[in-house]
Write a protein that holds these residues in place. Sequence first.
Motif, short mmCIF file in Angstrom:
data_model
loop_
_atom_site.label_atom_id
_atom_site.label_comp_id
_atom_site.label_asym_id
_atom_site.label_seq_id
_atom_site.Cartn_x
_atom_site.Cartn_y
_atom_site.Cartn_z
N UNK A 19 -10.60 -5.21 20.55
CA UNK A 19 -9.58 -4.06 20.54
C UNK A 19 -8.55 -4.49 19.48
N UNK A 20 -7.62 -3.41 19.15
CA UNK A 20 -6.69 -3.31 18.17
C UNK A 20 -5.48 -4.59 18.60
N UNK A 21 -5.70 -5.92 18.23
CA UNK A 21 -4.66 -6.86 18.68
C UNK A 21 -5.48 -8.02 19.30
N UNK A 22 -6.72 -8.00 19.10
CA UNK A 22 -7.51 -9.23 19.67
C UNK A 22 -7.26 -10.27 18.80
N UNK A 23 -7.73 -11.60 19.29
CA UNK A 23 -7.59 -12.97 18.73
C UNK A 23 -7.50 -12.92 17.05
N UNK A 24 -6.72 -13.11 16.25
CA UNK A 24 -6.55 -12.70 14.85
C UNK A 24 -7.70 -13.94 14.11
N UNK A 25 -7.67 -14.97 14.86
CA UNK A 25 -8.34 -16.17 14.21
C UNK A 25 -10.05 -15.97 14.58
N UNK A 30 -7.23 -5.91 10.69
CA UNK A 30 -8.89 -6.38 10.16
C UNK A 30 -8.61 -6.50 8.67
N UNK A 31 -7.66 -5.62 7.88
CA UNK A 31 -7.41 -6.04 6.34
C UNK A 31 -6.96 -7.35 6.20
N UNK A 32 -6.15 -7.86 7.08
CA UNK A 32 -5.61 -9.04 7.05
C UNK A 32 -6.63 -10.23 7.10
N UNK A 33 -7.58 -9.90 8.28
CA UNK A 33 -8.59 -10.92 8.58
C UNK A 33 -9.52 -11.09 7.44
N UNK A 34 -9.77 -10.07 6.66
CA UNK A 34 -10.66 -9.80 5.44
C UNK A 34 -10.07 -10.64 4.19
N UNK A 35 -8.85 -10.42 4.25
CA UNK A 35 -7.95 -11.43 3.24
C UNK A 35 -8.45 -12.78 3.47
N UNK A 36 -8.48 -13.06 4.68
CA UNK A 36 -8.71 -14.51 4.84
C UNK A 36 -10.18 -14.87 4.94
N UNK A 37 -10.99 -13.79 5.26
CA UNK A 37 -12.51 -14.32 5.53
C UNK A 37 -13.49 -13.50 4.86
N UNK A 38 -13.07 -12.78 3.95
CA UNK A 38 -14.20 -11.86 3.13
C UNK A 38 -14.99 -12.81 2.12
N UNK A 62 -17.44 -2.65 11.03
CA UNK A 62 -16.01 -2.51 11.95
C UNK A 62 -15.72 -0.93 11.84
N UNK A 63 -15.20 -0.65 13.11
CA UNK A 63 -14.75 0.78 13.03
C UNK A 63 -13.05 0.71 12.79
N UNK A 64 -12.71 -0.08 12.33
CA UNK A 64 -11.14 -0.54 11.91
C UNK A 64 -10.83 0.77 11.13
N UNK A 65 -11.39 1.49 10.45
CA UNK A 65 -11.05 2.67 9.59
C UNK A 65 -10.01 3.61 10.48
N UNK A 66 -10.13 3.68 11.76
CA UNK A 66 -9.22 4.43 12.45
C UNK A 66 -9.44 5.85 12.07
N UNK A 67 -8.10 6.31 11.85
CA UNK A 67 -7.90 7.80 11.36
C UNK A 67 -7.99 7.94 9.84
N UNK A 85 -10.11 1.76 0.24
CA UNK A 85 -9.15 1.63 -0.84
C UNK A 85 -8.49 0.22 -0.82
N UNK A 86 -7.90 0.16 0.16
CA UNK A 86 -7.21 -1.20 0.49
C UNK A 86 -7.95 -2.62 0.41
N UNK A 87 -9.34 -2.40 0.80
CA UNK A 87 -10.29 -3.32 0.61
C UNK A 87 -10.82 -3.70 -0.75
N UNK A 88 -10.92 -2.65 -1.64
CA UNK A 88 -11.33 -2.83 -2.75
C UNK A 88 -10.07 -3.61 -3.59
N UNK A 89 -9.08 -3.28 -3.15
CA UNK A 89 -7.85 -3.99 -3.97
C UNK A 89 -7.77 -5.38 -3.65
N UNK A 90 -8.71 -6.03 -2.81
CA UNK A 90 -8.67 -7.47 -2.59
C UNK A 90 -9.22 -8.11 -3.57
N UNK A 91 -10.14 -7.34 -4.44
CA UNK A 91 -10.93 -7.96 -5.57
C UNK A 91 -11.80 -9.04 -5.01
#
Length: 544
Positions: free
Chosen positions: A14-20, A63-71, A83-88, A95-101
């Motif tokens: 769920x949105x808010x599950x264990x970040x690590x 999810x974006x923050x998790x991928x900043x750490x784990x991608x 992931x279905x993290x795209x929501x609405x 777009x935000x993921x591509x900016x991770x570079x």
Amino acid sequence: MTTETVRVGNCSGFYGDRFTAMREMLEGGELDVLTGDYLAELTMLILGRDRARDPSTGYAKTFLAQLKDGLRLALDRGVRIVANAGGVNPAGLVTALRELGAGARIALVRGDELGPGRHAYLGAFGIARALEAGADVVVTGRVTDASLVIGAGIARFGWDRGDLDALAGATVAGHVLECGTQATGGNYAFFTEIADPLHPGFPIAELRADGSSVITKHPGTGGAVTVGTVTAQLVYEVSDARYPGPDVTTRLDTVSLRQSGPDRVEITGVRGEPPPPDLKVGRTAPGGYRNAMTLVLTGLDIEAKAELFRRQFEATGPAGVEWTLARLDRPDAPTQQQASALLTVVARGPDEKAVGRAFSNVAVELALGSYPGFFATTPPGGAHPYGVFTAEYVPQAAHEVVLDDGTVETIEPPAVTLPLEPRYGPDDAEWSGPTAPRPLGTVAGARSGDKGGDATIGLWVRDEDSYPWLATLICEETIRELLPEAGPHPVRITRLPNLRAVNVVIEGLLSAGVAYDARFDPQAKGLGEWLRSRVVEVPLREDA
């Protein structure tokens, strides 16, 4: 049987599950695909509000923050992320993921949005096509939770729409994984039997070409994977023995579970039928404004105190409020808290001012002129918006996958469908034997939750001898007796002897859904535990 498998893990229920959890799963052992479920009915409403304030948002920011750490770690290990993290706003997340570079190949599944607040539950073939085309990360909006896992199976084994049994088996694996650690001992009725319950590991499905699977977790992680923990998740938030999805209708009355080793449960025998001709659409919409106050009534004359305050409040307060008196008090209590009951008054309406301070001020003005011992659990405040969830259905239709290079491919709907008919299981169980009055939960486990405005309870027992007792005990009459709040609501019972389980649906108990906040437990999460606490005649075991 082929030994080839695709190893699919989960890192979010769920949105808010264990970040690590994403890093834990990537570092903990072998994986091919890592999935994350971030969406629920309430989440869609929250993300919709986010996007209304800022059109660039509306996705799961964690999810974006998790991928900043784990991608980078996922890319190095060859683990694909779905992931279905795209929501609405799944395109905004891409777009935000591509900016991770990080140079990841990112694909988008789109077509679920049917208008403001309306999202169709899409299937798995768009996810599969993205993986087949080499995507490192697949972003979706509203898809069925199990589709995240089914898509990985389609991509690996090349299933087509006619492979109904394989799709159904993958659906079961996806349903087990979708709520994360609920499959590994989290929220488990018999939690006192889990040797290491503090930090349960997230689940993994070793999915095979025929759709069978083994549910497990990374070595050395907490929790447990047993037939009981898997059963608990299988009977969670289902309606009857036919579990519909956009790609297949899964027959839950064909699922077979077997403990195949420590923390390993094998799932076999699952049969599938053509999917229904319609897609479910979740509609989330603002419902108005809500305010509530809870007053504490202490000591003697609890009912009279509640009646006095109610009469005083209704004389000058807004009309149409709802009252609940929770008699948590006990006679001759050793502490003040144990001597106290809770009186809650709730107001809803379209006018924020009418149910805001105008509502709470009525209670404040009574503070010195009402019942003795007057005080509230929280200070008075303003109204808050609430939402309403309704389910709609539209004909199956095509949707699209946008590949990393911008190519758009159309995913056609299934050509063969079958109208959905509920299946409630056999009603021929017989049982007799000596009994004793004890809580239901001494024998049966339960897990409960919400399906829109309906409350669901899955009950199961852990040995074959106890199932006939459970199947004969749990009926509409028993549910109404043990759960008086069921009141006038329709009650549906499904028996699943293959899982030694009985499923209960209480229609409309949650009114307009979790965001409406209609009852003390708006998602019915504790409803099953209340039922387990009720005293019934339970079998006397020979070894007791």
